[in-house]
Scaffold this motif. Structure first.
Motif, PDB file in Angstrom:
ATOM      1  N   ILE A   8      49.954  28.924  31.421  1.00  0.00           N
ATOM      2  CA  ILE A   8      50.195  29.675  30.202  1.00  0.00           C
ATOM      3  C   ILE A   8      50.236  28.691  29.028  1.00  0.00           C
ATOM      4  O   ILE A   8      50.695  27.564  29.193  1.00  0.00           O
ATOM      5  CB  ILE A   8      51.509  30.485  30.345  1.00  0.00           C
ATOM      6  N   PHE A  48      59.434  29.601  35.861  1.00  0.00           N
ATOM      7  CA  PHE A  48      58.674  30.768  36.309  1.00  0.00           C
ATOM      8  C   PHE A  48      59.177  31.223  37.677  1.00  0.00           C
ATOM      9  O   PHE A  48      59.507  30.398  38.530  1.00  0.00           O
ATOM     10  CB  PHE A  48      57.192  30.416  36.448  1.00  0.00           C
ATOM     11  N   SER A  49      59.204  32.519  37.869  1.00  0.00           N
ATOM     12  CA  SER A  49      59.422  33.073  39.198  1.00  0.00           C
ATOM     13  C   SER A  49      58.132  33.813  39.543  1.00  0.00           C
ATOM     14  O   SER A  49      57.619  34.577  38.722  1.00  0.00           O
ATOM     15  CB  SER A  49      60.597  34.040  39.185  1.00  0.00           C
ATOM     16  N   CYS A  50      57.607  33.563  40.726  1.00  0.00           N
ATOM     17  CA  CYS A  50      56.304  34.156  41.085  1.00  0.00           C
ATOM     18  C   CYS A  50      56.389  34.960  42.376  1.00  0.00           C
ATOM     19  O   CYS A  50      57.227  34.679  43.240  1.00  0.00           O
ATOM     20  CB  CYS A  50      55.259  33.055  41.253  1.00  0.00           C
ATOM     21  N   VAL A  71      52.007  37.376  40.489  1.00  0.00           N
ATOM     22  CA  VAL A  71      52.638  37.717  39.212  1.00  0.00           C
ATOM     23  C   VAL A  71      53.742  36.695  38.967  1.00  0.00           C
ATOM     24  O   VAL A  71      54.556  36.445  39.853  1.00  0.00           O
ATOM     25  CB  VAL A  71      53.271  39.133  39.250  1.00  0.00           C
ATOM     26  N   CYS A  72      53.753  36.089  37.804  1.00  0.00           N
ATOM     27  CA  CYS A  72      54.794  35.116  37.456  1.00  0.00           C
ATOM     28  C   CYS A  72      55.458  35.539  36.157  1.00  0.00           C
ATOM     29  O   CYS A  72      54.796  36.046  35.252  1.00  0.00           O
ATOM     30  CB  CYS A  72      54.198  33.721  37.268  1.00  0.00           C
ATOM     31  N   ARG A  73      56.764  35.303  36.089  1.00  0.00           N
ATOM     32  CA  ARG A  73      57.496  35.682  34.880  1.00  0.00           C
ATOM     33  C   ARG A  73      58.548  34.625  34.551  1.00  0.00           C
ATOM     34  O   ARG A  73      59.176  34.069  35.456  1.00  0.00           O
ATOM     35  CB  ARG A  73      58.175  37.038  35.134  1.00  0.00           C
ATOM     36  N   ARG A  74      58.673  34.339  33.277  1.00  0.00           N
ATOM     37  CA  ARG A  74      59.809  33.527  32.823  1.00  0.00           C
ATOM     38  C   ARG A  74      60.389  34.200  31.592  1.00  0.00           C
ATOM     39  O   ARG A  74      59.652  34.783  30.796  1.00  0.00           O
ATOM     40  CB  ARG A  74      59.385  32.081  32.530  1.00  0.00           C
ATOM     41  N   ASP A  75      61.704  34.128  31.460  1.00  0.00           N
ATOM     42  CA  ASP A  75      62.369  34.824  30.354  1.00  0.00           C
ATOM     43  C   ASP A  75      62.821  33.847  29.276  1.00  0.00           C
ATOM     44  O   ASP A  75      63.142  32.692  29.570  1.00  0.00           O
ATOM     45  CB  ASP A  75      63.577  35.600  30.888  1.00  0.00           C
ATOM     46  N   MET A 131      54.531  36.402  30.730  1.00  0.00           N
ATOM     47  CA  MET A 131      54.032  36.939  31.993  1.00  0.00           C
ATOM     48  C   MET A 131      52.666  36.332  32.299  1.00  0.00           C
ATOM     49  O   MET A 131      51.811  36.242  31.418  1.00  0.00           O
ATOM     50  CB  MET A 131      53.892  38.463  31.918  1.00  0.00           C
ATOM     51  N   LEU A 132      52.497  35.921  33.545  1.00  0.00           N
ATOM     52  CA  LEU A 132      51.216  35.373  33.977  1.00  0.00           C
ATOM     53  C   LEU A 132      50.763  36.117  35.225  1.00  0.00           C
ATOM     54  O   LEU A 132      51.529  36.265  36.173  1.00  0.00           O
ATOM     55  CB  LEU A 132      51.371  33.876  34.271  1.00  0.00           C
ATOM     56  N   LEU A 145      53.289  44.416  32.978  1.00  0.00           N
ATOM     57  CA  LEU A 145      52.937  44.840  34.342  1.00  0.00           C
ATOM     58  C   LEU A 145      52.047  46.078  34.309  1.00  0.00           C
ATOM     59  O   LEU A 145      51.078  46.180  35.067  1.00  0.00           O
ATOM     60  CB  LEU A 145      54.215  45.143  35.135  1.00  0.00           C
TER      61      LEU A 145
END
Lengths: 421, 328
Positions: A334, A346-348, A364-368, A378-379, A407
């Motif tokens: 990203i 990131f959590s994937c 799917v990966c997300r970091r806040d 979001m990746l 999503l």
């Protein structure tokens, strides 16, 4: 006949000279009329007492209320313990300012002075394309100037709908007003690409902020990060929902028909490798982006939406050789400069899914964001599997977005994938 | 009186002299009974004598002297009993009874085809397999047409490294056991390259099979930290016929510089993993055979599962970050 022609020529010359004099008078008059309502806005480091960044601002709606750009005062907004705000008038007078409200999405901020600052400028509608506009500000800290330019209308491909101003804006003029020929504000200076390509925030967005302030009796926002988060989240939801409601056109990449531009703000470019005669495999690569970023701070931008499709195929490579290449390009990152002070790790989640009647390895990966509650990067990435001589990759990333909306966009895009030989 | 053996140890080399008659003179001069060619030894350094059943040692050296039981000797005769150790300047010596038992024989417990360190066929086979592996790796990672010289050019340095390691291992064998042991050296040099690559292949396959890339990473670490030192220990046991414990010690010692380097990399990687990373870590392996345990699920199910899992995970990270901020 000759005499008559000479007379017409002389008259037209005189009229042209007079028009030029009028124009010069107009520019001079406009500057004289508004000069006392335009200020330099300075962000001051409390420790050193020196200015850290500068921009421009102007009196609007009330005598002690000034408007400027969010990016001009962002350092102060993000770190009010370290920085303070100050104005500098055309006469050299200085004084403190306080933040009242801001619109992070449209790059606007409203600040308040302790004393009356001048006559509030009036907000008006954008004149017709081609009309003359006058932009004011303090470029490069060199002194207050007025720049004449032309209105080239609202940018339809830009999500922010900024005004294209064919005039020369320079650093330091950000936040200054751009006026029509009657001296009313039609936009706020915001950015430049050089060569007389400049951008203005339409004054109607400032009206929204001012109306909101009038309702709250100009009460200053209490939680700046929550205020920013709310605006960014609402903007992200609005953009993604708009994309989801659009009718997407399809484009064929390899054997897949996939969504092309999902919105008019998205631009797609071909980035395929030029084929060579002795190539052992072929690659088709399309990259799409909204080419837009919302400024949060000097090292933090959000609001980007990027996606890319890559098709790989071979008739000459063995499956092992082909998959080594395929695996090598199966990597997505990203953009941006968000660091550990800004976001979580990131959590994937990865699994195998059915897309367009074929199996895909999907992640799917997300970091806040730590300070901007509810906002995520979001990746998404998915790679076709089970085909020994064909590969297809789709990567999508959204920065500073609502994860649920992202999503939904990802799912909708994948559901549009159609296999077509 | 039983016969005695005089053992001298010069620069790690042991020499044994039978002592049949007394007195025995030791020194650098040619009229001594035991001649020691060492510059630190005096022409007449020590004399050992016998009177009845009693043995005596006397230091004759005034330059570098002699130490008995780690204490410098004067010029007086001292009564000793075999076995007895003493040091003549830089030369260690022991006086041993001839009937003193020696260590039991280390039996060569491996012979035949399956002993990779003693069979030349294995050495050649492993060397060829390693060279073939180098070629294969280069070939599969080059998706463009190239001539054979390109592959030769990139693979030859690796072959020279194998041969270099072979020479170093053989040299160490020569110094420690007086044997070159070329065949085992070729085998182990080839295995040092072959085994980690084999582990990488297994790791790659397992990563796709389990949809978990960290499996490959752990196998890579296992190859670096366990397999190579274990290989060196096996080599020492099988080739030099040492016992397992000393062999493990020597292997750890020999591998320690590489181990230290690998530990440094591991610590870096672990600190990156435990700290902040801008790069998302997700399973990126792709396999043409598509061999996997996870069945294909619907997109809808995937989105639901992914949302649930990553939301929980990110919320935990957020609360941990907030807790950390409050503490600081």
């Amino acid at each position: 006949m000759l005499k008559k022609s000479l007379l017409i020529l002389l008259l037209s010359f005189l009229m042209s000279a007079q028009a030029q004099v009028n124009a010069e008078l107009n520019t001079a008059n406009i500057y004289t009329n508004v000069e006392k309502s335009v200020y330099q806005i300075r962000v001051i480091n409390k420790q050193t007492g020196k200015k850290s960044s500068i921009g421009s601002g102007f009196v609007v709606t009330k005598e002690n209320i000034l408007a400027t750009n969010y990016h001009v005062v962002s350092e102060y907004i993000n770190d009010p313990d370290v920085f303070s705000l100050e104005f500098l008038s055309t006469t050299g007078a200085t004084g403190p300012l306080e933040l009242v409200d801001f619109d992070i999405v449209h790059d606007l901020a409203v600040v308040k002075a302790k004393q009356p600052m001048g006559v509030p400028l009036r907000i008006s509608y954008l004149p017709e394309k081609g009309a003359s506009l006058y932009s004011l500000g303090n470029p490069m800290d060199l002194g207050f100037t007025i720049v004449k330019g032309t209105n080239n209308g609202i940018l339809t491909k830009d999500e922010d709908g900024n005004i294209l101003f064919s005039g020369s804006l320079n650093p330091g003029m950000s936040g200054g007003p751009t006026l029509d020929e009657t001296g009313n504000i039609i936009g706020i200076n915001v950015a430049t690409s050089g060569n007389d390509i400049s951008f203005l925030v339409p004054a109607e967005y400032l009206t929204v902020v001012l109306d909101r302030l009038k309702e709250s009796s100009f009460e200053a926002v209490s939680d700046r990060f929550a205020h920013s988060s709310g605006q960014l989240l609402a903007n992200s939801q609005k953009i993604v929902n708009k994309m989801l409601n659009n009718k997407w056109s399809g484009t064929k990449i390899g054997s897949f028909v996939v969504p092309a531009e999902v919105d008019k703000s998205i631009r797609c470019w071909d980035a395929s490798r030029t084929p060579k005669k002795d190539d052992l495999f072929r690659t088709y690569f399309t990259r799409c982006s909204n080419e837009d970023n919302i400024f949060i701070s000097s090292r933090l931008n959000v609001g980007s939406i990027n996606y890319e499709y890559m098709w790989l195929e071979t008739e000459k490579l063995s499956p092992t050789r082909f998959y080594r290449r395929y695996e090598k390009v199966n990597s997505s990152v990203i953009g941006g400069h968000a660091g550990k002070r800004d976001v979580t790790n990131f959590s994937c989640h990865t699994d195998f899914t059915k897309i367009g009647e074929h199996d895909f390895k999907t992640s799917v990966c997300r970091r806040d964001y730590l300070k901007y509650t509810g906002l995520s990067d979001m990746l998404f990435t998915t790679a076709m599997v089970g085909q020994k001589d064909k590969g297809f990759l789709f990567n999508l990333d959204l920065t500073g977005t609502d994860p649920k909306a992202a999503l939904a966009l990802f799912q909708s895009m994948l559901e549009k994938f159609k296999w077509q030989n | 009186m039983a016969k005695l053996i005089l053992e001298t140890i010069q620069r790690g080399v042991h020499h044994y002299h039978k002592v049949d008659s007394f007195p025995v003179t030791i020194g650098r001069a040619f009229d001594n009974d035991v001649i020691l060619q060492d510059v630190t030894i005096s022409p007449h350094h020590v004399v050992i004598d016998q009177e009845g059943d009693d043995l005596y040692i006397q230091n004759l050296s005034t330059e570098n002297g002699t130490k008995l039981r780690k204490k410098p000797m004067g010029d007086e005769r001292v009564n000793i009993e075999a076995p007895c150790s003493f040091q003549m300047s830089g030369v260690k010596a022991r006086l041993l009874p001839i009937d003193m038992p020696v260590e039991s024989t280390h039996v060569k417990d491996c012979s035949g085809f399956f002993c990779i360190f003693s069979n030349p066929l294995w050495a050649i086979g492993l060397l060829l397999a390693t060279i073939a592996m180098f070629f294969y790796e280069r070939y599969v990672t080059t998706p463009v047409p190239k001539e054979i010289f390109f592959y030769l050019n990139t693979v030859l340095p690796s072959i020279w490294i194998i041969l270099g390691i072979t020479v170093v291992i053989s040299g160490i064998s020569r110094i420690s056991t007086h044997r070159w042991e070329i065949i085992p050296a070729i085998s182990i040099a080839a295995l040092i390259f072959l085994l980690p690559q084999l582990f990488e292949y297994i790791g790659h396959y397992a990563a796709y099979l389990l949809t978990e890339d960290s499996v490959g990473l752990w196998l890579k670490y296992a190859a670096k930290f366990i397999v190579i030192p274990a290989l060196i220990a096996v080599f020492i046991v099988k080739t030099i016929h040492a016992k397992w414990l000393p062999a493990a010690g020597i292997a750890a010692l020999v591998y320690s510089p590489f181990l230290a380097y690998q530990v440094l990399i591991l610590v870096d990687e672990l600190s990156l993993k435990s700290g902040f990373s801008e790069v998302p870590s997700y399973s990126q392996t792709l396999l043409p055979s598509d061999t996997r345990l996870n069945a294909t699920i619907s997109l809808d199910q995937f989105i639901k599962e992914a949302d649930k899992e990553i939301t929980k995970d990110v919320e935990q990270m957020l609360s941990a970050a907030k807790k950390k901020e409050q503490e600081s």
